[in-house]
Design an enzyme around this catalytic site. Structure first.
Site, PDB file in Angstrom:
ATOM      1  N   ASN A 128       1.005  -1.196  -0.029  1.00  0.00           N
ATOM      2  CA  ASN A 128       0.030  -0.048   0.053  1.00  0.00           C
ATOM      3  C   ASN A 128       0.890   1.180   0.158  1.00  0.00           C
ATOM      4  O   ASN A 128       1.207   1.935   0.997  1.00  0.00           O
ATOM      5  CB  ASN A 128      -1.008  -0.198   1.258  1.00  0.00           C
ATOM      6  CG  ASN A 128      -1.956   0.878   1.325  1.00  0.00           C
ATOM      7  OD1 ASN A 128      -1.870   2.037   0.317  1.00  0.00           O
ATOM      8  ND2 ASN A 128      -2.923   1.252   2.297  1.00  0.00           N
ATOM      9  N   CYS A 131      -1.949   5.048   0.474  1.00  0.00           N
ATOM     10  CA  CYS A 131      -2.981   5.115   1.436  1.00  0.00           C
ATOM     11  C   CYS A 131      -3.047   6.899   1.434  1.00  0.00           C
ATOM     12  O   CYS A 131      -2.351   7.577   1.754  1.00  0.00           O
ATOM     13  CB  CYS A 131      -2.620   4.773   2.761  1.00  0.00           C
ATOM     14  SG  CYS A 131      -3.898   5.418   4.082  1.00  0.00           S
TER      15      CYS A 131
HETATM   16  C1  DHB Z   1      -7.215   4.023   4.256  1.00  0.00           C
HETATM   17  C2  DHB Z   1      -6.145   3.421   3.423  1.00  0.00           C
HETATM   18  C3  DHB Z   1      -6.252   3.639   2.105  1.00  0.00           C
HETATM   19  O1  DHB Z   1      -5.431   2.807   1.340  1.00  0.00           O
HETATM   20  C4  DHB Z   1      -7.736   3.910   1.529  1.00  0.00           C
HETATM   21  O2  DHB Z   1      -7.579   3.780   0.366  1.00  0.00           O
HETATM   22  C5  DHB Z   1      -8.357   4.317   2.312  1.00  0.00           C
HETATM   23  C6  DHB Z   1      -8.348   4.497   3.696  1.00  0.00           C
HETATM   24  C7  DHB Z   1      -7.213   3.977   5.868  1.00  0.00           C
HETATM   25  O3  DHB Z   1      -6.529   3.168   6.609  1.00  0.00           O
HETATM   26  O4  DHB Z   1      -7.164   5.058   6.138  1.00  0.00           O
END
Ligand code: DHB
Length: 305
Positions: A128, A131
């Protein structure tokens, strides 16, 4: 004849092309009370970080037109508890297990990924680097080609099985970022993570999320996601996992035609957790009607003008 629903991502065979999207079913335990997880092509966990995180204060989700905003703040149990308490359950499930990994520095991605490398139940990781809801790391990595390449390359050194780079749509050229991730050693891409958005209550003048902004998901983002899947498909030979507002079999078919080999269902799980299972069955009916013998034959077949 029943159509062949199997697809392969980076050498890993999936029983079908439908996965759950990260953050939309925790670590799979509740979903397994509803149906055997073997009905999924793969299960993707919530992002795992080095230390446990409580995430942002509530409210951290808000409904929008055809979509949802969220700023969870990467709430998760942390790698130690994940390995101790969640892996034993996941190891028993007859589905491909993909663990989403997040961090606020390259070292954190590396440490979490190295720990996961020692867990044979983890078939792949999804990085990820996109985010939108943390101050450090996350989208900052995924919006910069050099940091994308560096973070994937650093994880590549410690994780020996496939790495899927989850790409942010909040960039000028997602194909350039995909190139950088491939250069770093990614085996596949997830396209797309959420789009940054906000929403304000006109009585209190307060944003509807304590984080003030969040990630937009759901059907509202599907056209954006389809265009980005196709942009990455035209740039790279690596397989693509399509994400963004998939709620029906025809959404899934659109993603495959635009270049996705597999798809993740996220926001729709909150309305109906059976959505991915229903999509697999309804896609079979579609393929039969079209006399197509294998789902993978749809990949990239959009007949562009
Ligand atoms: C969160 C993380 C993400 O990658 C996303 O797309 C949306 C929310 C989070 O944990 O806040």
């Amino acid at each position: 004849m029943t159509p062949d629903m199997k697809v392969t991502i980076a050498g890993v065979e999936l029983a079908n092309p439908l996965m759950t999207a990260s953050g939309c079913c925790g670590y799979g335990e509740e979903l397994a009370n509803l149906y055997p997880l073997s009905k999924l092509g793969a299960l993707v966990t919530k992002s795992i970080t080095l230390k446990p995180r409580l995430g942002h204060p509530v409210p951290r989700t808000a409904e929008t037109a055809s979509g949802m905003l969220n700023a969870i703040g990467l709430a998760n149990v942390g790698i130690d508890d994940f390995i101790r308490e969640k892996i034993p359950f996941l190891a028993k499930q007859k589905t491909v297990v993909i663990v989403n990994v997040a961090g606020s520095a390259i070292d954190e991605y590396v440490e979490v990924s190295a720990r996961l490398n020692d867990q044979p139940a983890v078939d792949m990781i999804e990085l990820n680097i996109s985010c939108p809801n943390v101050n450090e790391g996350g989208m900052e990595f995924g919006a910069n080609s050099r940091l994308t390449e560096q973070s994937v390359a650093a994880v590549r050194k410690v994780f020996s099985r496939p790495i899927i780079a989850k790409l942010s749509p909040n960039v000028t050229s997602i194909a350039d970022i995909a190139d950088a991730a491939a250069q770093g050693g990614a085996d596949a891409f997830s396209v797309i993570n959420s789009l940054v958005g906000t929403s304000v209550d006109v009585d209190s003048w307060r944003p509807r999320l304590t984080n003030n902004k969040g990630g937009l998901t759901g059907p509202a983002i599907k056209p954006v996601a389809l265009a980005m899947v196709n942009a990455v498909y035209e740039r790279s030979r690596l397989p693509i996992v399509g994400i963004g507002g998939i709620a029906t079999w025809s959404d899934a078919v659109e993603f495959m035609l635009c270049g996705a080999t597999a798809m993740q269902v996220g926001t729709a799980l909150f309305i109906d957790p059976f959505t991915p299972v229903k999509i697999v069955n309804e896609m079979k009916t579609y393929l039969k009607k079209k006399k197509i013998s294998a789902a993978r034959d749809l990949v990239g077949k959009v007949r562009k003008y």
